[in-house]
Write an enzyme that holds these catalytic residues in place. Structure first.
Site, short mmCIF file in Angstrom:
data_model
loop_
_atom_site.label_atom_id
_atom_site.label_comp_id
_atom_site.label_asym_id
_atom_site.label_seq_id
_atom_site.Cartn_x
_atom_site.Cartn_y
_atom_site.Cartn_z
N GLU A 131 6.83 -1.84 1.87
CA GLU A 131 6.31 -2.43 2.99
C GLU A 131 6.42 -4.34 3.27
OE1 GLU A 131 5.87 1.47 5.35
OE2 GLU A 131 3.88 0.69 4.58
N CYS A 179 3.39 -10.58 5.03
CA CYS A 179 2.91 -10.28 3.72
C CYS A 179 3.39 -9.01 3.39
CB CYS A 179 1.83 -9.09 4.54
SG CYS A 179 0.15 -8.25 3.38
N CYS A 216 1.66 0.71 -6.67
CA CYS A 216 0.38 -0.02 -7.50
C CYS A 216 -0.12 0.97 -8.49
CB CYS A 216 -0.56 -0.36 -6.28
SG CYS A 216 -1.81 -1.91 -7.31
N CYS A 274 -6.75 1.58 -6.51
CA CYS A 274 -7.89 1.60 -6.24
C CYS A 274 -8.23 2.89 -5.13
CB CYS A 274 -8.17 0.23 -5.29
SG CYS A 274 -8.10 -1.48 -6.40
N CYS A 303 -6.79 2.63 -1.27
CA CYS A 303 -5.81 2.14 -0.98
C CYS A 303 -4.51 3.29 -1.46
CB CYS A 303 -5.71 0.81 -1.58
SG CYS A 303 -4.66 -0.10 -1.64
N GLU A 355 -0.11 -5.48 -7.53
CA GLU A 355 -0.64 -6.58 -7.70
C GLU A 355 0.23 -7.96 -8.42
OE1 GLU A 355 -3.96 -7.14 -8.23
OE2 GLU A 355 -3.72 -9.45 -9.35
N SER A 402 -3.75 -12.48 -3.66
CA SER A 402 -4.84 -11.43 -3.31
C SER A 402 -4.43 -11.13 -4.66
CB SER A 402 -4.55 -11.16 -2.30
OG SER A 402 -5.44 -10.03 -2.31
N CYS A 434 -4.14 -3.52 5.81
CA CYS A 434 -4.72 -3.58 4.96
C CYS A 434 -4.19 -2.11 4.28
CB CYS A 434 -5.64 -4.43 4.63
SG CYS A 434 -5.87 -6.19 5.13
#
Ligand code: SAH
Length: 357
Positions: A74, A87, A94, A98, A101, A148, A179, A322
């Site tokens: 996405e 973004c 990932c 986390c 997320c 990441e 980030s 986010c």
């Protein structure tokens, strides 16, 4: 690839592809016929395929882009008054786990190639132009989509080079942000390789809590992470600050005491704090902090001398905010079963705790 051509041919190629959005080599009329035919023979201009495009009430646009038979990623465009931020994703899913997320729940499949990453910018740019937006609708690019970025280092750096190149997107280096959850050694390598803005997903002011929320912290604890940040900032040519992202989770990391700990942690670091109200997704197990808690938290940080911005959730109605990006990921790590195991283990320890009580 060495072609023995003059350097300006590469610049022309960049202009055709990235600035004019042309992918038909035959249409690149200022390249010689022989160069065009050699490019045709050994160059493939392939793009991710738009599977869906969703437009939020607030103007945010989310694209689901297919990158291979099983996987889709996405990309999100967030328009604001004076800028437009794209973004982008750097990985299919990932691997970092986390706990708050949505991408983590999807598991991990693979790194995106540099072409698949820059392809997101190409597609967004073309779609925005087709919608009648200005040629410069994308003013900022942030590596805050799925994945990441520092774990896909070389491809991300190749993409940054294209984003900054005047013959391609020509973005200023402050307009591109990487980030990271805190891959410490790669923060150092990044600082030696390119000059862009850095954001750190901190989310907790002490190791005990961060170990839980961002498991990568067990490998690179807060002290090491902040030491890397200080090294990053101490590079002579960098006068600006690092952004620390902090997701606001109700009754988890949002107390006044947490805010004070965060202040103490960030004294002596040129820091901006970005508070991100938690964006919910199914079975997350978390709630967004109350507005009052967010305001109080922010107040304590400001009194402590920090610059604080509370991020306004964008594109929530299309799950584009986010941490809500999920795409379609063929999970090689079998994260689903991993979660079942974790859940069973936590139930088991609770059972043991009750039995022992
Ligand atoms: N892996 C990188 C890039 C992802 S950036 C990183 O961690 O920095 C996406 C940002 O949104 C990160 O700061 C992430 O921690 C935050 N985020 C993740 N899930 C979220 C959620 N549900 N609500 C709000 N922010 C979230």
């Amino acid at each position: 690839m060495q072609r023995g051509e003059n350097k300006f041919r590469a610049q022309q190629w960049f202009q055709w592809v990235y600035q004019r959005g042309i992918t038909d080599i035959d249409a690149m009329t200022d390249l010689s016929l022989s160069l065009r035919s050699s490019l045709r023979a050994d160059t493939e201009l392939a793009l991710p395929v738009i599977e869906s495009e969703n437009i939020s009430r607030d103007g945010t646009i989310k694209w689901l882009l297919r990158v291979d038979d099983g996987n889709a990623i996405e990309t999100v465009y967030i328009p604001e008054k004076s800028r437009g931020t794209l973004c982008i994703s750097s990985q299919v899913g990932c691997a970092l786990d986390c706990t708050f997320c949505a991408t983590a729940r999807q598991g991990f499949n693979r790194n995106l190639t540099a072409a698949e990453i820059i392809g997101q910018v190409w597609i967004a740019d073309q779609r925005l132009r087709a919608m009648g937006k200005s040629k410069h609708a994308i003013t900022n690019v942030v590596f805050m989509g799925m994945g990441e970025p520092l774990l896909n280092f070389n491809n991300v750096v190749s993409v940054i080079d294209i984003l900054l190149d005047d013959f391609a997107y020509g973005l200023g280096k402050r307009k591109v942000t990487v980030s990271t959850s805190g891959v410490v050694p790669k923060i150092d390598t990044l600082s030696q390789t390119v000059d862009v803005s850095l954001a750190i997903s901190l989310h907790a002011p002490n190791n005990e809590l961060r170990n839980e929320l961002v498991p990568l912290n067990r490998k690179f604890p807060i002290e090491e992470l902040l030491a890397a940040c200080k090294r990053y900032l101490s590079q002579k040519h960098r006068r600006e600050s690092i952004t620390f992202e902090y997701v606001m989770l109700d009754k988890v990391n949002d107390s006044i005491d947490h805010a004070k700990q965060l202040c103490a942690l960030l004294t002596n670091v040129r820091a901006k704090v970005n508070l991100i109200p938690f964006n919910p997704f199914a079975n997350s197990g978390y709630r967004r902090s109350s507005q009052q808690a967010i305001d109080q938290f922010s107040e304590v940080l400001m009194q402590g001398g920090l610059t604080v911005i509370t991020r306004r959730p964008r594109g929530e109605d299309i799950a584009a905010a986010c941490g809500q990006l999920a795409g379609k990921v063929v999970d090689k790590a079998h994260r689903d079963s991993h979660y079942v195991r974790l859940y069973e283990r936590s139930m088991l320890s609770r059972r043991i705790a009750t039995t022992c009580a």
